[in-house]
Design an enzyme around this catalytic site. Structure first.
Site, mmCIF file in Angstrom:
data_model
loop_
_atom_site.group_PDB
_atom_site.id
_atom_site.type_symbol
_atom_site.label_atom_id
_atom_site.label_comp_id
_atom_site.label_asym_id
_atom_site.label_seq_id
_atom_site.Cartn_x
_atom_site.Cartn_y
_atom_site.Cartn_z
ATOM 1 N N LYS A 1 34.536 40.099 34.181
ATOM 2 C CA LYS A 1 34.051 41.585 34.518
ATOM 3 C C LYS A 1 33.798 40.905 36.057
ATOM 4 O O LYS A 1 34.181 42.820 36.600
ATOM 5 C CB LYS A 1 33.033 41.535 33.783
ATOM 6 C CG LYS A 1 32.964 41.090 32.238
ATOM 7 C CD LYS A 1 30.745 41.253 31.887
ATOM 8 C CE LYS A 1 30.039 40.279 32.125
ATOM 9 N NZ LYS A 1 30.913 39.331 30.997
ATOM 10 N N THR A 2 32.877 40.387 37.037
ATOM 11 C CA THR A 2 33.246 39.913 38.055
ATOM 12 C C THR A 2 34.626 40.338 38.807
ATOM 13 O O THR A 2 34.923 40.918 40.241
ATOM 14 C CB THR A 2 32.476 38.886 38.828
ATOM 15 O OG1 THR A 2 31.341 38.758 37.884
ATOM 16 C CG2 THR A 2 32.335 39.225 40.660
#
Length: 357
Positions: free
Chosen positions: A81-82
């Site tokens: 996600k990051t």
């Protein structure tokens, strides 16, 4: 290095040269570690559906010359996600501002970040479901109208002063999408659910990371690491680093199947990817409580851990691997758990079996 400098710092020319070499090696290693993260959408291995969807959103925004809709990424930890938030900013050619939900305790904390954003920047809020309610409510108008209302004063004399914001794109990440409030979730234009990776995808990731880290690895070695990575790239890369250490120190530098198996055994990672704590939970459930059912708090006490650690760190993977079941009466070991520990499951009537509804 001249003699005066040598005398001043009390080191020889040879020591200084070695120090420079070590510093350069450290910098190369740092760049290699950072390079493991993909930098573009087409460099991402796996997540094909979400990758295609985000690509369309970004391309449409570029055609219109406007910031893309706000994006919410959900899924278990370690799935990227990051990394995706960084790629979104890179694909748009803008800066990325990062913060986390727990850090936004007051509305003023968020207002300070929002008012400092430049036009079209990407704001990434990790663990957005843990953001305090005052900050979340401030975010509503910021996401919809690019405006925040700052309250000045207290009591009847308090005044709300509207501050205009530059257009921006919010990328929120959450591991607990069910904890997001409806009003916040509805303000995102796109909700992307990241899935666990297949072993084939993880093998490709391990090969790519090994090439970046300049470590030799065979196909069988990559298979061993990928198969113990729980479907998670972050774990695959972590295990690769540890196996690399073992290979470089004890096995000539190349990761073969035998080297990977021996190294992962040394680090207490078994053939299914269970670590020391996972096996402790299963062993206590099977040997101490005869397979259950047993409550999670009692099980946590038996292994000397906090209940939250057992429930949030161990149980999700054990359930997904078919080794543990959550029932109304408590946690129960499946037949597969007994077999994995090298034990024969009891055949008493009423014992929960992995195929039961």
């Amino acid at each position: 290095m001249d003699e005066d400098t040598t005398a001043e710092y009390g080191v020889s020319s040879e020591d200084w040269d070695r120090a420079l070499t070590a510093a350069e090696a450290t910098e190369l290693e740092r760049k290699a570690e950072a390079g493991i993260r993909p930098g573009k959408l087409d460099e991402i291995i796996g997540q094909g559906r979400v990758r295609e969807q985000i690509g369309l959103i970004l391309e449409g925004a570029r055609h219109r010359g406007t910031p893309p809709d706000h994006i919410l990424l959900s899924g278990p930890p370690g799935l990227g996600k990051t990394t995706l938030s960084m790629i979104i900013a890179a694909e748009l050619g803008v800066s990325l501002r990062q913060t986390s939900g727990p850090a936004l305790e007051r509305s003023g904390d968020l207002a300070a970040i929002l008012t400092g954003l430049e036009a079209n920047e990407v704001l990434f809020i990790d663990e957005i479901h843990r953001m305090a309610r005052p900050a979340e409510e401030l975010l509503y108008t910021a996401m919809e109208d690019y405006r925040v209302d700052v309250v000045v004063g207290k009591g009847p004399g308090a005044t709300a002063i509207p501050l205009e914001l530059e257009p921006f794109t919010l990328v929120g990440a959450t591991t607990r999408a069910g904890l997001l409030t409806g009003p916040l979730r509805d303000r995102f234009g796109f909700l992307g659910q990241l899935e666990f990776y297949s072993e084939g995808e993880l093998e490709a990731i391990v090969h790519r990371s090994a090439a970046i880290l300049n470590v030799g690895i065979t196909d069988d070695g990559a298979v061993q690491i990928a198969g113990r990575s729980r479907g998670t790239p972050r774990i695959a890369n972590r295990l690769l680093r540890r196996v690399r250490d073992f290979a470089q120190v004890r096995a000539g530098g190349t990761i073969t199947e035998a080297v990977a198996v021996e190294a992962l055994h040394l680090y207490d990672v078994d053939a299914l990817g269970l670590d020391r704590l996972d096996r402790a939970v299963l062993t206590a459930l099977v040997k101490t409580f005869n397979g259950g059912p047993v409550g999670p708090k009692t099980l946590a006490v038996a292994v000397g851990e906090q209940p939250d650690t057992v429930e949030e760190v161990c149980e999700p993977f054990l359930v997904r691997a078919g080794l543990l079941a959550r029932t109304p009466r408590g946690r129960v070991a499946t037949d597969a758990a007994w077999h994995h520990l090298g034990l024969r499951p009891p055949s008493a009537e009423g014992l929960f079996r992995s195929g039961d509804a």
